[in-house]
Design a protein around this motif. Sequence first.
Motif, short mmCIF file in Angstrom:
data_model
loop_
_atom_site.label_atom_id
_atom_site.label_comp_id
_atom_site.label_asym_id
_atom_site.label_seq_id
_atom_site.Cartn_x
_atom_site.Cartn_y
_atom_site.Cartn_z
N SER A 40 3.56 9.44 -10.65
CA SER A 40 2.45 10.01 -11.42
C SER A 40 1.38 10.63 -10.53
CB SER A 40 1.82 8.91 -12.29
OG SER A 40 0.96 8.10 -11.50
N ASP A 41 0.43 11.28 -11.17
CA ASP A 41 -0.70 11.86 -10.43
C ASP A 41 -1.75 10.80 -10.10
OD1 ASP A 41 -1.72 11.41 -12.98
OD2 ASP A 41 -2.65 13.38 -13.15
N ARG A 42 -1.50 9.55 -10.43
CA ARG A 42 -2.42 8.45 -10.14
C ARG A 42 -2.08 7.73 -8.83
NH1 ARG A 42 -6.11 7.62 -14.19
NH2 ARG A 42 -5.98 9.39 -15.59
N PHE A 43 -0.99 8.11 -8.22
CA PHE A 43 -0.50 7.49 -6.99
C PHE A 43 -1.31 7.97 -5.79
CE2 PHE A 43 2.69 7.47 -3.43
CZ PHE A 43 2.78 6.10 -3.30
N ILE A 44 -1.65 7.04 -4.91
CA ILE A 44 -2.39 7.34 -3.68
C ILE A 44 -1.53 6.80 -2.52
CG2 ILE A 44 -4.57 7.07 -2.45
CD1 ILE A 44 -5.67 6.02 -5.26
N PRO A 45 -0.77 7.64 -1.85
CA PRO A 45 0.15 7.17 -0.82
C PRO A 45 -0.49 6.28 0.23
CG PRO A 45 0.58 9.47 -1.30
CD PRO A 45 -0.68 9.11 -2.04
N SER A 46 -1.72 6.59 0.65
CA SER A 46 -2.35 5.78 1.70
C SER A 46 -2.81 4.41 1.19
CB SER A 46 -3.54 6.53 2.30
OG SER A 46 -4.48 6.85 1.29
N LEU A 47 -2.74 4.18 -0.12
CA LEU A 47 -3.11 2.89 -0.68
C LEU A 47 -1.92 2.16 -1.31
CD1 LEU A 47 -6.67 3.59 -2.13
CD2 LEU A 47 -6.05 2.08 -0.23
N SER A 48 -0.73 2.50 -0.86
CA SER A 48 0.47 1.73 -1.17
C SER A 48 0.91 1.16 0.16
CB SER A 48 1.56 2.61 -1.78
OG SER A 48 2.69 1.82 -2.10
N LEU A 49 0.57 -0.11 0.37
CA LEU A 49 0.74 -0.74 1.68
C LEU A 49 1.83 -1.79 1.65
CD1 LEU A 49 -3.06 -1.36 2.35
CD2 LEU A 49 -1.68 0.58 3.13
N VAL A 50 2.52 -1.92 2.78
CA VAL A 50 3.52 -2.96 2.94
C VAL A 50 3.15 -3.85 4.11
CG1 VAL A 50 5.41 -1.62 1.91
CG2 VAL A 50 5.05 -1.55 4.39
N ALA A 51 3.59 -5.09 4.02
CA ALA A 51 3.54 -6.03 5.15
C ALA A 51 4.97 -6.13 5.64
CB ALA A 51 3.01 -7.38 4.71
N GLU A 52 5.13 -6.04 6.94
CA GLU A 52 6.46 -5.99 7.53
C GLU A 52 6.57 -7.03 8.65
OE1 GLU A 52 8.79 -2.07 8.58
OE2 GLU A 52 7.37 -2.54 10.17
N VAL A 53 7.68 -7.77 8.65
CA VAL A 53 8.00 -8.71 9.72
C VAL A 53 9.37 -8.32 10.27
CG1 VAL A 53 8.53 -11.11 10.28
CG2 VAL A 53 6.68 -10.60 8.68
#
Length: 171
Positions: A40-53
């Motif tokens: 959607s147009d509501r998505f902000i790529p820089s605010l979809s964060l992952v934690a990775e190990v």
Amino acid sequence: MQPYQIRSETIADVAAIAEVNQLAFGRQNEAYLVEQIRQSDRFIPSLSLVAEVDGKVVGHILFSYVDLVGEQQLQVLALAPMAVHPTVQRQGIGTQLVETGLAIADTMQESLIIVLGHPAFYTRFGFKPSIHYDIEPPFSVPEEAFMSKPLKHHQTTYRGIVAYPPAFNGV
């Protein structure tokens, strides 16, 4: 626990994000929500964060735009969902995801974040029941679970009823 890294999601993370959300919530709804927002147009790529190990995604948080409808209609952020793989919960990953997301939102000059969640968890980050800010949910929910956090660029004129986009209908 091994050290983890917080970063923005990439296209290669999509399946792992869906899996973490499904395992954390025990259902598909949140994984579906993430996918719908992403399209959607509501998505902000820089605010979809992952934690990775060790190269494996073990946590995810998503902030996206919702509307605050009052005397004027304003775009504000919603924090939803936030998920940590069950095998690494209660080890600080969720806390770090929230703190990193809040810091990024602040640097983006966003004004306000809405969350529907556990008060004992989110109040640690400065969230308060939205009623304190004259912000109302669009549906019936316990007052203490529907919370807001003003950021540095918040103005006191931000009040009204939150309007979630269609992506949230299945949650």
